[in-house]
Every structure is written in structure tokens, then in C-alpha cells.
Scaffold this motif. Structure first.
Motif, short mmCIF file in Angstrom:
data_model
loop_
_atom_site.label_atom_id
_atom_site.label_comp_id
_atom_site.label_asym_id
_atom_site.label_seq_id
_atom_site.Cartn_x
_atom_site.Cartn_y
_atom_site.Cartn_z
N THR A 37 0.84 -1.19 0.00
CA THR A 37 0.00 0.00 0.00
C THR A 37 0.88 1.24 0.00
OG1 THR A 37 -0.17 -0.04 2.40
CG2 THR A 37 -1.94 -1.08 1.17
N TYR A 41 -3.49 4.17 -2.01
CA TYR A 41 -3.36 3.28 -3.17
C TYR A 41 -2.93 1.88 -2.76
CZ TYR A 41 -3.28 7.73 -5.63
OH TYR A 41 -3.59 8.98 -6.09
N ILE A 61 -2.22 -0.11 -10.12
CA ILE A 61 -2.46 0.80 -9.01
C ILE A 61 -3.97 1.03 -8.92
CG2 ILE A 61 -2.06 3.12 -8.09
CD1 ILE A 61 0.62 3.10 -9.58
N THR A 62 -4.52 0.69 -7.77
CA THR A 62 -5.96 0.86 -7.54
C THR A 62 -6.17 1.60 -6.23
OG1 THR A 62 -6.08 -1.29 -6.45
CG2 THR A 62 -6.59 -1.24 -8.80
N GLY A 63 -7.39 2.04 -6.01
CA GLY A 63 -7.73 2.71 -4.76
C GLY A 63 -7.69 1.72 -3.62
N ASN A 64 -7.20 2.15 -2.49
CA ASN A 64 -7.14 1.32 -1.29
C ASN A 64 -8.35 1.68 -0.42
OD1 ASN A 64 -6.27 -0.42 0.69
ND2 ASN A 64 -4.75 1.01 1.53
N SER A 68 -9.62 6.97 -4.77
CA SER A 68 -8.30 7.59 -4.74
C SER A 68 -8.11 8.41 -6.01
CB SER A 68 -7.21 6.52 -4.68
OG SER A 68 -7.38 5.72 -3.54
N THR A 70 -6.51 9.92 -9.40
CA THR A 70 -5.67 9.36 -10.44
C THR A 70 -4.27 9.93 -10.29
OG1 THR A 70 -7.55 9.20 -11.92
CG2 THR A 70 -5.38 9.14 -12.94
N GLY A 98 -5.49 1.29 -14.77
CA GLY A 98 -4.63 1.34 -13.59
C GLY A 98 -3.28 0.66 -13.76
#
Length: 135
Positions: A37, A41, A61-64, A68, A70, A98
Motif C-alpha cells: 500500500t 493506493y 495501481i488501484t484505490g485502497n 483515490s 488518479t 490502472g
């Protein structure tokens, strides 16, 4: 020697040769899955393990959790702390969905830490992904 004895010896020899070939046959490396993390992210590297030398690295890369922003930029910074090596950071290029990709210099086989630096909305977040290269 009797015919039966020769057949037994030939069968055992064939079994030993077959077992040796099976053990020594090159096997494909298992896919690498490394996740970390970086602030809001989640960073994940998947695929074949990188090889020593110039290697293409792709991370997702994705939202945690929540939404989140860009990333404005993503950089990969390889280092081999055990040997005191670091190589030139590489700017990653967005591939869509992503995915971010860059060619990084992993100059020798061994354990590498790739710091993924994500700049977004005036903040910088870092995730460290540890991978092992082979020659």
C-alpha cells in the motif's frame, strides 16, 4: 545373462533415465505476486519474475478502500540494499485500467526493492515491492 535379466536391467535403466530427465527438465518460474500500500493506493506487481538486466515491470495501481485520485506521475526506483546498489529511476507510462509500465535496470540477479513513487494531488506516496531476479 538370461534374457529376463537383461529386460529387468533395461527397464530399471530406462526408469532412472526418465526420472533424471523429469527432475532436470527446465520449469517455468511461478508468477510473481507482490502487493503493497502507498497511502490511499494499493500497488500490485504480477506476472513472470523480472530478469537481471533491463526488465519491463508492470504494476496495477488501484484505490485502497475509498476513491483515490488518479496519479499525476508514477516512478519506479530499483535498489538492491544488500549490495548497496541502486539504479536510475524510471518514469512509468500509464497503460490504462490502472496499469503502469516501465523498463528498469536490475543489473544483477538477487533480491531487489522497487519503490513505486506515486505523485497525486500535490502529495507523494511510496510502496516498496520486493522481487527476486534470476540471471
Amino acid at each position: 545373462m538370461s534374457r529376463q535379466c537383461l529386460v529387468v536391467i533395461a527397464t530399471i535403466a530406462a526408469a532412472i533415465v526418465g526420472a533424471g530427465i523429469w527432475v532436470l527438465w527446465p520449469k517455468s518460474m511461478a508468477d510473481t505476486v507482490v502487493t503493497a500500500t502507498a497511502g490511499p493506493y494499493r500497488v500490485q506487481l504480477t506476472g513472470e519474475p523480472p530478469k537481471a538486466g533491463i526488465s519491463t515491470v508492470t504494476v496495477e495501481i488501484t484505490g485502497n478502500g475509498g476513491r483515490s485520485p488518479t496519479p499525476d506521475s508514477v516512478t519506479f526506483e530499483p535498489a538492491m540494499p544488500q549490495m548497496g546498489h541502486a539504479t536510475t529511476p524510471a518514469a512509468a507510462v500509464a497503460q490504462g485500467d490502472g496499469q503502469y509500465r516501465a523498463d528498469v535496470d536490475l543489473s544483477m540477479a538477487g533480491q531487489w526493492d522497487i519503490t513505486v513513487r506515486i505523485a497525486a494531488s500535490g502529495q507523494v506516496h511510496e510502496a516498496v515491492l520486493s522481487v527476486t531476479t534470476n540471471g
